[in-house]
Design a protein around this motif. Structure first.
Motif, mmCIF file in Angstrom:
data_model
loop_
_atom_site.group_PDB
_atom_site.id
_atom_site.type_symbol
_atom_site.label_atom_id
_atom_site.label_comp_id
_atom_site.label_asym_id
_atom_site.label_seq_id
_atom_site.Cartn_x
_atom_site.Cartn_y
_atom_site.Cartn_z
ATOM 1 N N HIS A 266 0.853 -1.185 0.000
ATOM 2 C CA HIS A 266 0.000 0.000 0.000
ATOM 3 C C HIS A 266 0.891 1.237 0.000
ATOM 4 O O HIS A 266 1.833 1.340 0.795
ATOM 5 N N GLU A 272 -3.440 9.548 5.739
ATOM 6 C CA GLU A 272 -3.655 8.164 6.153
ATOM 7 C C GLU A 272 -2.849 7.829 7.403
ATOM 8 O O GLU A 272 -1.768 8.378 7.630
ATOM 9 N N THR A 273 -3.401 6.907 8.200
ATOM 10 C CA THR A 273 -2.737 6.426 9.406
ATOM 11 C C THR A 273 -2.635 4.911 9.337
ATOM 12 O O THR A 273 -3.247 4.272 8.474
ATOM 13 N N PHE A 275 -4.004 2.906 11.322
ATOM 14 C CA PHE A 275 -5.346 2.383 11.590
ATOM 15 C C PHE A 275 -6.211 2.410 10.330
ATOM 16 O O PHE A 275 -6.878 1.422 9.996
ATOM 17 N N SER A 276 -6.208 3.532 9.612
ATOM 18 C CA SER A 276 -7.049 3.644 8.417
ATOM 19 C C SER A 276 -6.576 2.705 7.310
ATOM 20 O O SER A 276 -7.380 2.125 6.578
ATOM 21 N N ILE A 277 -5.252 2.525 7.203
ATOM 22 C CA ILE A 277 -4.707 1.617 6.186
ATOM 23 C C ILE A 277 -5.062 0.173 6.524
ATOM 24 O O ILE A 277 -5.451 -0.613 5.654
ATOM 25 N N GLN A 279 -7.632 -0.884 8.241
ATOM 26 C CA GLN A 279 -9.059 -1.076 7.938
ATOM 27 C C GLN A 279 -9.285 -1.256 6.448
ATOM 28 O O GLN A 279 -10.042 -2.140 6.018
ATOM 29 N N LYS A 280 -8.638 -0.422 5.669
ATOM 30 C CA LYS A 280 -8.814 -0.479 4.216
ATOM 31 C C LYS A 280 -8.317 -1.806 3.642
ATOM 32 O O LYS A 280 -8.893 -2.352 2.695
ATOM 33 N N CYS A 308 1.263 -5.312 3.079
ATOM 34 C CA CYS A 308 -0.059 -5.590 3.655
ATOM 35 C C CYS A 308 -0.398 -7.083 3.700
ATOM 36 O O CYS A 308 -1.442 -7.459 4.230
#
Length: 309
Positions: A266, A272-273, A275-277, A279-280, A308
């Protein structure tokens, strides 16, 4: 009165002849100096731009047209700039899909800056929908010509002088391309040379200060250059880029088992953080940190690549 005038004229004539006689050696000396200065100027110009001895014409019609190669030619690789900071080689020079791939493919994203590898002059800018897409050809002072293809936009213009590091195009996916990347070629007298012989994209460097091209051996060098500096395994992002050279050996034993799931990455975007990455990408923050060997407090940078899976 006439006699006096005759004597004066004779005296002046003799003096003028003496002056001319004295000046003659000076004129010859100055002529010799001028000749030496001219020869020195020509020598310095040729040393600065040996391309002048290799190419007979300058045209904006042909991207490349093979001419007679020298038996050997020393290529100066100093004062270079890597065309892109990307370290990811996705396709090597050589046979591919039943034909010769005359350059190497480097992973870039649409809009990424593409820079001139050396100083020189733009010979050609063109769009080829079934091939190169938007591309630019630069003839360099060291004798090489470089081609940058599949660009989204060309910045430099034909006949423009450019310096090493000048932005000349933007990364793209135009022409015959299956994804955004830079197709990069190095040619001498129109003949393609494997860029991996000269450039090490994984280490963002040239292989040496100079490269001695030999007509009888340069093709044989291509395979070894691909092995040392080409695509890693199936392509995609290299282990070195993501983990760093020191960590590759330790990670290889656990992460490179045949038959495992294909690795994905990614590219961090603004805002972006972890946490957000996570989740994505459908994983936990802990797993994301483990895969990348970072702490939860790690500050992310825009453009950074995170593993990831």
């Amino acid at each position: 009165m006439f006699a006096i005038a005759t004597l004066l004229f004779t005296a002046l004539s003799v003096e003028a002849q003496d002056m001319l006689a004295r000046q003659a050696p000076v004129d010859r000396k100055m002529k010799a100096v001028d000749t030496l200065a001219l020869k020195d100027l020509i020598h310095r110009e040729q040393a600065a731009s040996p391309a002048a001895d290799l190419y007979e014409d300058w045209n904006n019609v042909y991207a490349h047209r093979a001419t007679e190669l020298p038996d050997s030619f020393l290529i100066n690789l100093r004062h270079f700039c890597m065309p892109t900071p990307s370290r990811v080689v996705t396709s090597n020079f050589g046979p591919r899909w039943g034909r010769q791939h005359k350059g190497i493919d480097i992973k870039v994203y649409i809009g990424d800056s593409i820079r001139s590898a050396f100083s020189g002059k733009v010979r050609m800018v063109k769009y080829e929908p079934s091939g190169y897409g938007h591309y630019i050809v630069v003839r360099h002072n060291n004798g090489l010509e470089t081609i940058y293809a599949h660009c989204s936009k060309i910045i430099a213009a034909e006949n423009q002088n450019v310096r090493a590091g000048d932005v000349i195009a933007l990364g793209g996916n135009t022409g015959r391309s299956t994804g955004s990347h830079l197709h990069f070629e190095t040619r001498l007298c129109g003949v393609a040379i494997n860029p991996a012989i000269l450039f090490d994209f994984r280490n963002q460097d040239v292989v040496a200060d100079t490269y001695l091209f030999r007509k009888n051996t340069f093709m044989a060098e291509s395979h070894e250059a691909n092995r040392l500096r080409g695509k890693v395994n199936g392509g995609g992002y290299t282990r070195e880029q993501v983990l760093g050279t020191e960590e590759v050996a330790a990670a290889t034993a656990t992460d490179e088992t045949p038959g495992t799931q294909q690795t994905s990455y990614h590219k961090v975007r603004k805002g972006e953080t972890l946490f957000s990455i996570a989740q994505k990408r459908g994983i936990t923050v802990e797993e994301l940190c483990r895969l990348n060997r970072i702490k939860k407090t790690k500050r992310l940078k825009v453009g950074q690549l995170l593993r990831c899976s």
